[in-house]
Write an enzyme that holds these catalytic residues in place. Structure first.
Site, short mmCIF file in Angstrom:
data_model
loop_
_atom_site.label_atom_id
_atom_site.label_comp_id
_atom_site.label_asym_id
_atom_site.label_seq_id
_atom_site.Cartn_x
_atom_site.Cartn_y
_atom_site.Cartn_z
N VAL A 1 -13.85 71.71 28.63
CA VAL A 1 -14.19 72.87 29.44
C VAL A 1 -15.71 73.06 29.37
O VAL A 1 -16.34 72.58 28.43
CB VAL A 1 -13.46 74.15 28.92
CG1 VAL A 1 -11.98 74.04 29.16
CG2 VAL A 1 -13.75 74.41 27.44
N LYS B 1 -3.82 70.89 24.89
CA LYS B 1 -4.26 70.96 26.28
C LYS B 1 -3.09 70.82 27.24
O LYS B 1 -2.30 69.88 27.13
CB LYS B 1 -5.29 69.85 26.55
CG LYS B 1 -6.54 69.96 25.68
CD LYS B 1 -7.44 68.75 25.82
CE LYS B 1 -8.63 68.84 24.88
NZ LYS B 1 -9.48 67.63 24.90
N CYS C 1 -15.97 78.65 23.65
CA CYS C 1 -16.87 77.59 24.13
C CYS C 1 -18.19 78.16 24.67
O CYS C 1 -18.19 78.93 25.63
CB CYS C 1 -16.19 76.77 25.21
SG CYS C 1 -17.26 75.48 25.89
N SER D 1 -21.07 71.98 32.37
CA SER D 1 -21.63 73.31 32.60
C SER D 1 -22.92 73.27 33.40
O SER D 1 -23.16 74.14 34.26
CB SER D 1 -21.87 74.02 31.26
OG SER D 1 -22.82 73.33 30.47
#
Length: 238
Positions: A61, A48, A21, A79
């Site tokens: 995520v 998951k 990711c 993020s």
């Protein structure tokens, strides 16, 4: 909130991650640049775990679990939110400019980076050659615009590494793998972008943001999607 995995027991910060990711990499780079001690746990996004679904509102995520003084945990998601929190709360290298106008501009270019990641998702997963070519042109155009913004380097704003750099480093990392397949021509004639890409690839925090098997995992991901990118000739030969 749900129960965290056992890895959360040894540090005040836990980064919930996935091997590939790029958004996770942003947070990992920011943490490393700040010199912050943290732990990291990777999950399988195709399967998951229950504890993850209990604490991730979007099922994505990265997550940053923050241990409070009473031993309870708070979880941050997205993020950009995580990076801003780290900038506001952690000592170490400043990753945003002090000037409000310049800082706002940087946040805008971080959004440009996010738009490029959206383009890259199509670029790396499409099975349609025409769609691949169209996205290649979109990416080339965006990087041409970015090239006009870069000055003396080595980083986006010059000598100081910033969150804009943390956003773009994972983008360039994709192309380290893609270029081994074929030359897309996306960075042709963009010397400042090429120099920026090289400087970021040499940054210790960038190197440490992924595991040593990153390239193998990305190639497996491309094969799983039967990506036409795997069969793309070099642009100069197309």
């Amino acid at each position: 909130m749900g129960h965290l995995p056992s890895q959360a027991s040894g540090s005040a910060l836990l980064l919930v991650s996935h091997h590939l990711c790029p958004y996770v990499q942003r947070a990992a780079i920011a943490l490393a640049e700040k010199g912050v001690t943290f732990e990291r746990v990777n999950i399988d996004l195709a399967d998951k775990p229950r504890w993850f679904l209990e604490i991730s509102p979007l099922g994505k995520v990265p997550l940053l679990a923050v241990c409070n003084s009473d031993g309870s945990w708070d979880v941050l998601f997205e993020s950009s939110v995580i990076c801003e929190y780290l900038e506001e709360t952690q000592d170490g290298r400043r990753l945003h400019p002090a000037d409000p106008l310049t800082r706002a501009r940087h946040r805008g270019w971080m959004e440009v980076g996010s738009s490029i990641l959206s383009d890259l998702w199509v670029y790396e997963t499409t099975q349609d050659r025409a769609q691949l070519d169209a996205k290649r042109q979109v990416l080339a155009s965006k990087f041409a615009t970015i090239d006009t913004q870069l000055k003396s380097g080595p980083y986006f704003a010059g000598a100081d590494f910033s969150l804009v750099d943390a956003v773009f480093a994972p983008i360039f990392r994709y192309f380290d793998v893609f270029d081994a397949i074929a030359d897309s021509g996306i960075f042709a004639g963009l010397p400042r972008v090429q120099a920026w890409r090289k400087a970021l690839s040499e940054r210790p925090s960038v190197k440490a943001a992924v595991g040593p098997d990153y390239a193998d995992r990305l190639m497996a991901f491309l094969r799983h999607h039967d990506a036409v990118l795997l069969h793309q000739p070099s642009f100069s030969a197309a």
